[in-house]
Design a protein around this motif. Sequence first.
Motif, mmCIF file in Angstrom:
data_model
loop_
_atom_site.group_PDB
_atom_site.id
_atom_site.type_symbol
_atom_site.label_atom_id
_atom_site.label_comp_id
_atom_site.label_asym_id
_atom_site.label_seq_id
_atom_site.Cartn_x
_atom_site.Cartn_y
_atom_site.Cartn_z
ATOM 1 N N GLU A 199 10.813 3.699 -2.260
ATOM 2 C CA GLU A 199 10.841 3.047 -0.952
ATOM 3 C C GLU A 199 11.385 1.618 -1.011
ATOM 4 O O GLU A 199 11.979 1.133 -0.049
ATOM 5 C CB GLU A 199 9.422 3.012 -0.354
ATOM 6 C CG GLU A 199 8.820 4.369 -0.058
ATOM 7 C CD GLU A 199 8.011 4.928 -1.213
ATOM 8 O OE1 GLU A 199 7.156 5.785 -0.953
ATOM 9 O OE2 GLU A 199 8.242 4.512 -2.373
ATOM 10 N N THR A 200 11.165 0.941 -2.121
ATOM 11 C CA THR A 200 11.647 -0.433 -2.289
ATOM 12 C C THR A 200 12.538 -0.487 -3.520
ATOM 13 O O THR A 200 12.220 0.107 -4.554
ATOM 14 C CB THR A 200 10.467 -1.406 -2.464
ATOM 15 O OG1 THR A 200 9.609 -1.314 -1.324
ATOM 16 C CG2 THR A 200 10.954 -2.838 -2.603
ATOM 17 N N SER B 75 4.207 -13.484 1.515
ATOM 18 C CA SER B 75 2.901 -12.831 1.589
ATOM 19 C C SER B 75 2.318 -12.807 3.003
ATOM 20 O O SER B 75 1.204 -12.315 3.199
ATOM 21 C CB SER B 75 1.914 -13.521 0.642
ATOM 22 O OG SER B 75 1.749 -14.881 0.995
ATOM 23 N N GLY C 62 12.490 -8.478 4.031
ATOM 24 C CA GLY C 62 11.296 -7.826 4.548
ATOM 25 C C GLY C 62 11.571 -7.177 5.883
ATOM 26 O O GLY C 62 12.672 -7.281 6.441
ATOM 27 N N SER C 63 10.584 -6.503 6.437
ATOM 28 C CA SER C 63 10.769 -5.811 7.707
ATOM 29 C C SER C 63 10.850 -6.766 8.892
ATOM 30 O O SER C 63 11.412 -6.424 9.933
ATOM 31 C CB SER C 63 9.633 -4.807 7.932
ATOM 32 O OG SER C 63 8.367 -5.457 7.849
ATOM 33 N N ASN C 64 10.328 -8.001 8.741
ATOM 34 C CA ASN C 64 10.345 -8.968 9.837
ATOM 35 C C ASN C 64 11.185 -10.205 9.562
ATOM 36 O O ASN C 64 11.404 -11.018 10.465
ATOM 37 C CB ASN C 64 8.919 -9.430 10.169
ATOM 38 C CG ASN C 64 8.051 -8.311 10.688
ATOM 39 O OD1 ASN C 64 8.558 -7.317 11.194
ATOM 40 N ND2 ASN C 64 6.745 -8.464 10.556
ATOM 41 N N PRO D 10 2.348 -11.132 6.398
ATOM 42 C CA PRO D 10 2.872 -9.917 7.035
ATOM 43 C C PRO D 10 3.424 -10.163 8.433
ATOM 44 O O PRO D 10 4.332 -9.450 8.882
ATOM 45 C CB PRO D 10 1.656 -8.981 7.077
ATOM 46 C CG PRO D 10 0.466 -9.877 6.961
ATOM 47 C CD PRO D 10 0.899 -11.038 6.127
ATOM 48 N N GLY E 26 6.692 -9.489 6.912
ATOM 49 C CA GLY E 26 6.552 -8.037 7.012
ATOM 50 C C GLY E 26 6.450 -7.369 5.662
ATOM 51 O O GLY E 26 6.104 -7.985 4.656
ATOM 52 N N GLU E 27 6.783 -6.102 5.621
ATOM 53 C CA GLU E 27 6.742 -5.319 4.384
ATOM 54 C C GLU E 27 7.998 -5.569 3.558
ATOM 55 O O GLU E 27 9.102 -5.656 4.090
ATOM 56 C CB GLU E 27 6.637 -3.827 4.705
ATOM 57 C CG GLU E 27 5.348 -3.424 5.391
ATOM 58 C CD GLU E 27 4.135 -3.588 4.492
ATOM 59 O OE1 GLU E 27 4.286 -3.357 3.266
ATOM 60 O OE2 GLU E 27 3.077 -3.965 4.999
ATOM 61 N N LEU E 28 7.818 -5.648 2.241
ATOM 62 C CA LEU E 28 8.950 -5.850 1.341
ATOM 63 C C LEU E 28 9.847 -4.620 1.348
ATOM 64 O O LEU E 28 9.400 -3.506 1.100
ATOM 65 C CB LEU E 28 8.443 -6.132 -0.072
ATOM 66 C CG LEU E 28 9.491 -6.376 -1.153
ATOM 67 C CD1 LEU E 28 10.293 -7.630 -0.858
ATOM 68 C CD2 LEU E 28 8.811 -6.491 -2.525
ATOM 69 N N ASN E 29 11.137 -4.831 1.624
ATOM 70 C CA ASN E 29 12.102 -3.726 1.662
ATOM 71 C C ASN E 29 13.023 -3.704 0.450
ATOM 72 O O ASN E 29 13.186 -2.688 -0.205
ATOM 73 C CB ASN E 29 12.953 -3.786 2.925
ATOM 74 C CG ASN E 29 12.184 -3.502 4.194
ATOM 75 O OD1 ASN E 29 12.496 -4.020 5.250
ATOM 76 N ND2 ASN E 29 11.141 -2.674 4.109
ATOM 77 N N ALA F 141 7.144 -8.834 -5.875
ATOM 78 C CA ALA F 141 6.341 -7.620 -5.715
ATOM 79 C C ALA F 141 4.894 -7.834 -6.125
ATOM 80 O O ALA F 141 4.159 -6.863 -6.339
ATOM 81 C CB ALA F 141 6.952 -6.486 -6.536
#
Length: 360
Positions: A235-236, A144, A256-258, A146, A150-153, A199
């Motif tokens: 997208e996910t 959680s 995630g993105s990071n 960011p 990052g964003e959940l991929n 999610a």
Amino acid sequence: MGHDPVRFGIIGCAGIARKLCRAIALAPNATLHALASRSIEKARSFAAANGLSGAVKLYGSYGDVLDDPLVDAVYLPLPTSLRVAWAVSAARKGKHVLLEKPTAVDAAELDRILEACEASGVQFMDGTMWLHHPRTEKMMEIVSDPGRFGELNSINSMSMFTPSGDFFENNIRVKPDLDSLGALGDLGWYCISAFLWAACYKLPSAVSALPDVTRNSAGVILSCSAVLYWGSAHETAATFHCSFLAHVSMDFAIIGSNGSLHLKDFTIPIEEGSASFEFTPGAKFADLHIGWNVKPERVLVPTELPQEALMIREFASLVQGIRNSGCSPERKWPEISRKTQLVLDAVKKSIDGGCILVHL
């Protein structure tokens, strides 16, 4: 034993009931008051085999537990096809309901259970134990964040084991009249619950089974895979495989993105006193692609009690609040169960339809 503990009755002597007997004994705010089987002889045999106290009431009828005025809550490890009837009866008798997973054959049956619990003002929770381990909370701190995650991929999971003995001939999980959902209900439930947890319990927009389904001669699923999608453009995505036909595996990966998070034992920790996961932040390939620029960080999370005892403690605490302080039942747990059941139903619909895309 804590002050005024919650008195549990167990209905059914399935193998998993042995684990919950121990969990109830370990939880500081719970006690096992009664146990029922289909015959008093089976109840006595189970009690002797598991060293239960002579103070535990033994019954040869499930209904006797519900009629016992000292029972506050019931744990139901019955076959899936029997759960709706006994869970509804328990709720109508004013007993709080801890129900094994999968909670029902489908969401319509689960709704009957939840409606009965709500009407009687009793707490409902399913037996997804890993959600109560402190490792799960620690992982959510990272997922959680960011900045770190990052964003959940994407999400991936496997839940598998190879049974021993006469499992494929006699176990209820391969009998269509007892547990018709097979590996999807028994193991896929864990994967789906993990995806929804990652999610933040947002339902996927669509699901699709993959064409690798294996069934036994009675039509019960022994192995299957599926993909869950989030977003109008998918997208996910989350992919899982569950099976009674492979070496034990409980892998879970969240990308995630990071950063990325991985663990190999998400449903049952390898060690009871602690559990770990790996978090890899900001990974890139080294020059010439001969390695990575960072190593995974191993995060170790100790626990004072096994996860099943933590589940009992949480459930009993909610029951105490209702019983002693007039609190309302915690709605989070039935909502989690219902969302998990809805997604499981969609996967089953996709499988039965030849791996069609099913929208939620």
